[in-house]
Design an enzyme around this catalytic site. Structure first.
Site, PDB file in Angstrom:
ATOM      1  N   ASP A   1      36.703  47.529  40.774  1.00 36.89           N
ATOM      2  CA  ASP A   1      35.919  48.304  41.735  1.00 36.89           C
ATOM      3  C   ASP A   1      36.825  49.265  42.516  1.00 36.89           C
ATOM      4  O   ASP A   1      38.037  49.054  42.628  1.00 36.89           O
ATOM      5  CB  ASP A   1      35.227  47.374  42.745  1.00 36.89           C
ATOM      6  CG  ASP A   1      34.197  46.481  42.066  1.00 36.89           C
ATOM      7  OD1 ASP A   1      33.686  46.870  40.999  1.00 36.89           O
ATOM      8  OD2 ASP A   1      33.923  45.395  42.615  1.00 36.89           O
TER       9      ASP A   1
HETATM   10  N1  URA Z   1      35.102  41.261  40.309  1.00 30.25           N
HETATM   11  C1  URA Z   1      34.658  42.085  41.263  1.00 30.25           C
HETATM   12  O1  URA Z   1      33.725  41.757  41.983  1.00 30.25           O
HETATM   13  N2  URA Z   1      35.260  43.285  41.426  1.00 30.25           N
HETATM   14  C2  URA Z   1      36.298  43.691  40.684  1.00 30.25           C
HETATM   15  O2  URA Z   1      36.817  44.792  40.885  1.00 30.25           O
HETATM   16  C3  URA Z   1      36.773  42.809  39.684  1.00 30.25           C
HETATM   17  C4  URA Z   1      36.154  41.603  39.522  1.00 30.25           C
END
Ligand code: URA
Length: 233
Positions: free
Chosen positions: A103
């Site tokens: 993310d």
């Molecule tokens: N899980 C998440 O919620 N976000 C990420 O960036 C990676 C794994």
């Protein structure tokens, strides 16, 4: 040698096999002058001419990078809002793409390559490659919730779990290390959210045997041939 079109596209660094199938379905791939839509199409790379978006393909030298992704960078090859992408942070002439995704506000291990087979292998859940994350949550994790995360809870009607849940700092229960073989979007946040916890900070500290210890956010390095072989074992 005869090969599947999606495999060839991924070997040429266009995208993963799954993404390549999407390109075929969107009518963006031509073989010997004709657009193909058939997903199982086979080609002979020595004889057939393959074009994507009008550009002729040739097999590329394979490259592999490890980046310690800073927060505030998107995991994509381009962005319509002109935000910085993980690809922008790496100096290379090759057309690389990220292996899986993190993310915008997640930091840590992200690999980039032009090798679609490498990317497929590392992201496919059947290969059971572990990802480890350090998570800062908004309140201390209750012991019974820790058990639930390990036993499995339902997300999208599918039993989902972490394979390990530990506390890296003694007596601090808001900081949790979790390990999973899952690559679903927002998986870690959704697991905590399902039990009523908010995630304030998230960092991927390990992918298989690769980690970003001793690398500053934004720093990257080449993944060695030996490491590539080790990751694909
Ligand atoms: N899980 C998440 O919620 N976000 C990420 O960036 C990676 C794994």
């Amino acid at each position: 040698m005869i090969t599947r079109l999606n495999k060839y596209l991924s070997e040429c660094g266009i995208a993963s096999r799954r993404k390549s199938d999407e390109l075929i379905q969107e009518g963006r791939v031509q073989v010997n002058g004709s657009t193909v839509f058939e997903l199982g199409t086979k080609i002979n790379p020595d004889k057939d001419e393959v074009y994507v978006d009008g550009e002729k393909l040739k097999e590329q030298k394979k490259v592999y990078f490890l980046l310690n992704k800073p927060i505030g960078v998107i995991t994509s090859t381009s962005d319509e809002k002109n935000r910085v992408t993980v690809v922008d942070l790496i100096k290379t002439k090759e057309k690389i793409f990220p292996v899986g995704r993190l993310d915008y506000n997640t930091s840590g291990v992200i690999m980039l390559t032009n090798d679609g087979e490498f990317s497929n292998y590392l992201t496919h859940p059947k290969n059971g490659i572990e990802r480890e994350y350090t998570v800062k949550i908004d309140k201390p994790l209750e012991l019974e919730d820790k058990e639930k995360l390990l036993k499995g809870i339902y997300l999208d009607n599918r039993k989902s779990k972490f394979t390990s849940v530990t506390f890296p700092k003694k007596n601090i229960f808001k900081l949790v290390n979790v390990t999973t073989v899952e690559g679903r979007n927002h998986f870690v946040k959704r697991m905590f959210d399902a039990l009523g916890y908010g995630v304030n900070e998230l960092s991927r500290i390990r992918y298989g045997k690769i980690n970003v210890k001793n690398m500053k956010p934004g720093e990257y390095r080449i993944i060695t041939e030996k490491e590539v072989k080790m990751l694909m074992k």
